[in-house]
Design a protein around this motif. Structure first.
Motif, PDB file in Angstrom:
ATOM      1  N   LEU A 347     -43.135  32.784 -13.839  1.00 34.74           N
ATOM      2  CA  LEU A 347     -44.075  31.557 -13.117  1.00 34.74           C
ATOM      3  C   LEU A 347     -43.599  31.152 -11.950  1.00 34.74           C
ATOM      4  O   LEU A 347     -43.377  31.132 -11.095  1.00 34.74           O
ATOM      5  CB  LEU A 347     -44.864  30.885 -14.355  1.00 34.74           C
ATOM      6  CG  LEU A 347     -46.276  30.065 -14.135  1.00 34.74           C
ATOM      7  CD1 LEU A 347     -47.081  30.389 -13.531  1.00 34.74           C
ATOM      8  CD2 LEU A 347     -46.422  29.135 -15.084  1.00 34.74           C
ATOM      9  N   PHE A 348     -42.600  30.173 -12.617  1.00 32.91           N
ATOM     10  CA  PHE A 348     -41.740  29.031 -12.196  1.00 32.91           C
ATOM     11  C   PHE A 348     -41.105  29.402 -10.865  1.00 32.91           C
ATOM     12  O   PHE A 348     -41.378  28.928  -9.544  1.00 32.91           O
ATOM     13  CB  PHE A 348     -41.097  27.958 -12.591  1.00 32.91           C
ATOM     14  CG  PHE A 348     -41.724  27.397 -13.551  1.00 32.91           C
ATOM     15  CD1 PHE A 348     -42.378  26.008 -12.876  1.00 32.91           C
ATOM     16  CD2 PHE A 348     -42.353  27.211 -14.745  1.00 32.91           C
ATOM     17  CE1 PHE A 348     -43.351  24.927 -13.445  1.00 32.91           C
ATOM     18  CE2 PHE A 348     -42.822  26.561 -15.922  1.00 32.91           C
ATOM     19  CZ  PHE A 348     -43.130  25.445 -15.071  1.00 32.91           C
ATOM     20  N   ILE A 349     -40.424  30.696 -10.940  1.00 29.03           N
ATOM     21  CA  ILE A 349     -39.075  31.333 -10.065  1.00 29.03           C
ATOM     22  C   ILE A 349     -40.388  32.050  -8.905  1.00 29.03           C
ATOM     23  O   ILE A 349     -40.081  31.830  -7.796  1.00 29.03           O
ATOM     24  CB  ILE A 349     -38.537  32.047 -10.577  1.00 29.03           C
ATOM     25  CG1 ILE A 349     -37.433  31.242 -11.606  1.00 29.03           C
ATOM     26  CG2 ILE A 349     -37.455  32.998  -9.181  1.00 29.03           C
ATOM     27  CD1 ILE A 349     -36.090  31.791 -12.535  1.00 29.03           C
ATOM     28  N   PHE A 350     -41.024  32.884  -9.187  1.00 31.59           N
ATOM     29  CA  PHE A 350     -42.559  33.892  -8.121  1.00 31.59           C
ATOM     30  C   PHE A 350     -43.149  33.786  -8.294  1.00 31.59           C
ATOM     31  O   PHE A 350     -43.611  33.745  -6.933  1.00 31.59           O
ATOM     32  CB  PHE A 350     -41.654  35.288  -8.818  1.00 31.59           C
ATOM     33  CG  PHE A 350     -40.515  35.753  -8.930  1.00 31.59           C
ATOM     34  CD1 PHE A 350     -40.002  36.061  -7.541  1.00 31.59           C
ATOM     35  CD2 PHE A 350     -39.876  35.508 -10.304  1.00 31.59           C
ATOM     36  CE1 PHE A 350     -38.629  36.692  -7.475  1.00 31.59           C
ATOM     37  CE2 PHE A 350     -38.875  36.469 -10.220  1.00 31.59           C
ATOM     38  CZ  PHE A 350     -37.657  36.767  -8.552  1.00 31.59           C
ATOM     39  N   ILE A 351     -44.133  32.961  -9.035  1.00 32.00           N
ATOM     40  CA  ILE A 351     -45.303  32.922  -9.099  1.00 32.00           C
ATOM     41  C   ILE A 351     -46.209  31.785  -8.354  1.00 32.00           C
ATOM     42  O   ILE A 351     -46.572  31.756  -7.131  1.00 32.00           O
ATOM     43  CB  ILE A 351     -46.901  33.316 -10.778  1.00 32.00           C
ATOM     44  CG1 ILE A 351     -46.079  34.543 -11.018  1.00 32.00           C
ATOM     45  CG2 ILE A 351     -47.802  33.242  -9.819  1.00 32.00           C
ATOM     46  CD1 ILE A 351     -46.448  34.515 -12.335  1.00 32.00           C
ATOM     47  N   ILE A 352     -45.110  30.727  -9.291  1.00 33.50           N
ATOM     48  CA  ILE A 352     -45.757  29.287  -8.220  1.00 33.50           C
ATOM     49  C   ILE A 352     -45.534  28.952  -6.210  1.00 33.50           C
ATOM     50  O   ILE A 352     -46.483  28.973  -5.773  1.00 33.50           O
ATOM     51  CB  ILE A 352     -45.059  28.238  -8.639  1.00 33.50           C
ATOM     52  CG1 ILE A 352     -46.186  28.089 -10.064  1.00 33.50           C
ATOM     53  CG2 ILE A 352     -45.251  26.921  -7.918  1.00 33.50           C
ATOM     54  CD1 ILE A 352     -45.823  27.351 -11.252  1.00 33.50           C
ATOM     55  N   VAL A 391     -38.696  20.097  -8.158  1.00 32.25           N
ATOM     56  CA  VAL A 391     -38.394  19.536  -9.158  1.00 32.25           C
ATOM     57  C   VAL A 391     -39.474  19.914 -10.108  1.00 32.25           C
ATOM     58  O   VAL A 391     -39.188  20.238 -11.254  1.00 32.25           O
ATOM     59  CB  VAL A 391     -39.258  18.507  -8.672  1.00 32.25           C
ATOM     60  CG1 VAL A 391     -39.704  17.466 -10.074  1.00 32.25           C
ATOM     61  CG2 VAL A 391     -38.684  17.831  -7.828  1.00 32.25           C
ATOM     62  N   ILE A 392     -40.690  20.760 -10.291  1.00 35.26           N
ATOM     63  CA  ILE A 392     -41.734  21.289 -11.268  1.00 35.26           C
ATOM     64  C   ILE A 392     -40.805  22.625 -11.752  1.00 35.26           C
ATOM     65  O   ILE A 392     -41.007  22.702 -13.250  1.00 35.26           O
ATOM     66  CB  ILE A 392     -42.667  21.777 -10.628  1.00 35.26           C
ATOM     67  CG1 ILE A 392     -42.653  22.422  -9.818  1.00 35.26           C
ATOM     68  CG2 ILE A 392     -43.388  20.727 -10.018  1.00 35.26           C
ATOM     69  CD1 ILE A 392     -44.228  22.984  -9.223  1.00 35.26           C
ATOM     70  N   THR A 393     -39.509  23.243 -11.117  1.00 37.39           N
ATOM     71  CA  THR A 393     -39.259  24.385 -11.262  1.00 37.39           C
ATOM     72  C   THR A 393     -38.044  24.166 -12.351  1.00 37.39           C
ATOM     73  O   THR A 393     -37.937  24.570 -13.239  1.00 37.39           O
ATOM     74  CB  THR A 393     -38.676  25.404 -10.519  1.00 37.39           C
ATOM     75  OG1 THR A 393     -40.105  25.993  -9.788  1.00 37.39           O
ATOM     76  CG2 THR A 393     -37.761  26.743 -10.813  1.00 37.39           C
ATOM     77  N   LYS A 394     -37.562  23.479 -12.538  1.00 31.05           N
ATOM     78  CA  LYS A 394     -36.341  22.502 -12.180  1.00 31.05           C
ATOM     79  C   LYS A 394     -36.249  22.123 -14.499  1.00 31.05           C
ATOM     80  O   LYS A 394     -36.039  21.869 -15.106  1.00 31.05           O
ATOM     81  CB  LYS A 394     -35.443  21.676 -11.824  1.00 31.05           C
ATOM     82  CG  LYS A 394     -34.403  21.012 -12.629  1.00 31.05           C
ATOM     83  CD  LYS A 394     -33.581  20.197 -12.076  1.00 31.05           C
ATOM     84  CE  LYS A 394     -31.630  19.263 -12.336  1.00 31.05           C
ATOM     85  NZ  LYS A 394     -31.621  18.682 -12.162  1.00 31.05           N
ATOM     86  N   ALA A 395     -38.004  21.414 -14.263  1.00 32.00           N
ATOM     87  CA  ALA A 395     -38.305  20.621 -15.220  1.00 32.00           C
ATOM     88  C   ALA A 395     -38.877  22.009 -15.987  1.00 32.00           C
ATOM     89  O   ALA A 395     -38.610  21.614 -17.511  1.00 32.00           O
ATOM     90  CB  ALA A 395     -39.181  19.506 -14.451  1.00 32.00           C
ATOM     91  N   GLY A 396     -39.030  22.427 -15.429  1.00 31.79           N
ATOM     92  CA  GLY A 396     -40.118  23.576 -16.643  1.00 31.79           C
ATOM     93  C   GLY A 396     -39.627  24.743 -16.932  1.00 31.79           C
ATOM     94  O   GLY A 396     -39.652  24.774 -17.885  1.00 31.79           O
ATOM     95  N   LEU A 397     -38.403  25.476 -16.398  1.00 32.91           N
ATOM     96  CA  LEU A 397     -37.084  26.092 -16.720  1.00 32.91           C
ATOM     97  C   LEU A 397     -35.998  25.041 -18.035  1.00 32.91           C
ATOM     98  O   LEU A 397     -36.361  25.474 -19.593  1.00 32.91           O
ATOM     99  CB  LEU A 397     -36.142  26.488 -15.952  1.00 32.91           C
ATOM    100  CG  LEU A 397     -36.964  27.513 -14.451  1.00 32.91           C
ATOM    101  CD1 LEU A 397     -35.906  27.620 -13.455  1.00 32.91           C
ATOM    102  CD2 LEU A 397     -37.818  28.624 -15.626  1.00 32.91           C
TER     103      LEU A 397
END
Length: 408
Positions: A347-352, A391-397
């Motif tokens: 979700l965070f790496i590809f879809i978003i 930022v959101i990817t780092k936080a999400g992962l």
């Protein structure tokens, strides 16, 4: 660019002027083929635009035969369209039938689509520039105001257009584009329906009202965004009207043939599959669903928003591979928590990022930096967007990893 010279002018014979204006349009005949053309003088700065126009071959646009510079003037030799202008048709009729208005509008939209595909905007769509030929073919004529879409200007360099039909941006508020032509066509449709501008009296016709209202919004982002989108909307409305008319005709015919049932308590047997009415309703609804899906893809889904087949093929391949990869990897995990964790990573790496950077659902039109005409601001917008994703990817992962550890 095509080499333009004065030699082809020798192959035409002037017949007679079509107006009393100096350098006004002249009816000419090609000496060898005896074909009739209109010779018209245009400003020299339109040379490149008219040369592009010559390459367009379309049933609802006049054929452009020659672009010639002679004695320091630019002359365009275009097809002589015999018939009446839409202005004359409107004036000679009490009111035009809705189906005829829709048919004319759809033809004009097809002509505009051909122009827009080449980056040209007509900028003077009005009844006087729409011809109905003797064979009932619709032709969009007169290219005095044509220009290309730049996309970087705050307003048009040359402000042209007919008062009442021209969009607000054509008077210095912003740069005109494809949506400006759609605004003008909306006004034309209202004139055809009630002989008034929509600002003064919007038609009450249920088929036309909603389409005209949307086409003539002051804010371009609230209008139809392409000629194809407006064409699909009209086609759907026309289909509804024809279906309703057929159903009414069948009902009237059935009521005339149906015998009088004198048994008060008996309910007559009806088989809904025994007539074509139910089948037609199902087919019509199916077509509406397919048209809606097609419009959604063409308006919102990256890769399908253009008319280029190769882009659609690449997009379809990419979406298919991404879907297969996600399903294979997510459902290939042995436990439920691993499945969820793997999906969140995708979700965070590809879809978003795909949704963010491909302008999914056209969300960027609502953001200040992206809606600016200044290219520098749009670059800044992409920079901010990239930082936001990081930022959101780092936080999400990190959150995903923490939750997974806590569960296990």
């Amino acid at each position: 660019m095509e080499n333009i010279n004065s030699e082809p002018a020798l192959f035409y014979k002037e017949i007679n002027p079509l107006t009393d204006k100096i350098n006004g349009p002249m009816l000419v005949q090609k000496i060898d083929t005896k074909e009739l053309f209109v010779k018209k003088c245009y400003p020299l700065y339109l040379e490149e635009h008219l040369t592009t126009l010559k390459t367009i071959k379309h049933a609802h646009l006049p054929k452009i035969q020659e672009c010639i510079i002679q004695d320091g003037k630019l002359w365009l030799y275009e097809e002589f369209v015999q018939g009446k202008t839409l202005t004359e048709v409107i004036q000679s009729s009490e009111r035009l039938e809705t189906e005829k208005i829709v048919t004319i509008a759809m033809a004009v939209l097809e002509a505009l689509g051909a122009l827009h595909k080449k980056g040209l905007v007509h900028r003077d769509v009005k009844p006087g520039n729409i011809m109905i030929t003797n064979e009932e073919t619709v032709k969009l004529i007169d290219f005095d105001a044509v220009r290309t879409v730049d996309g970087e200007k705050e307003s048009d360099t040359v402000q042209l257009g007919t008062m009442g039909f021209a969009s607000p941006e054509q008077f210095g508020f912003a740069e005109s584009d494809e949506r400006s032509d759609l605004y003008s066509l909306g006004v034309v449709m209202n004139i055809c329906s009630v002989k008034e501008y929509p600002k003064k009296h919007l038609t009450e016709d249920l088929i036309l009202r909603g389409i005209i209202k949307k086409a003539t919004k002051l804010e371009p982002t609230e209008r139809y965004q392409t000629a194809l989108e407006m064409h699909l909307a009209l086609r759907q409305q026309l289909s509804k009207q024809r279906t309703a008319a057929k159903q009414n005709k069948r009902q009237i015919s059935t009521s005339k043939k149906r015998p009088v049932n004198i048994t008060m308590n008996a309910r007559p047997f009806t088989n809904r599959w025994g007539t074509n009415t139910y089948v037609n309703q199902v087919v019509t609804r199916g077509r509406r669903v397919l048209d809606s899906i097609s419009l959604f893809f063409k308006k919102f889904i990256p890769g399908f928003r253009t008319e280029k087949i190769w882009k659609r093929v690449v997009a379809l391949f990419f979406y298919t591979m991404l879907f297969v990869s996600i399903v294979g990897n997510v459902f290939g995990q042995p436990t439920r928590s691993l499945k969820i964790s793997e999906f969140v990573d995708y979700l965070f790496i590809f879809i978003i990022p795909m949704l963010l950077f491909t302008n999914f659902l056209d969300y960027q039109r609502k953001l200040p930096l992206f809606s600016s005409d200044n290219k520098r601001y749009r670059y800044i917008g992409y920079g901010v967007l990239f930082l936001f994703w990081v930022v959101i990817t780092k936080a999400g992962l990190e959150l995903n990893s923490y939750i997974y550890k806590q569960i296990n």
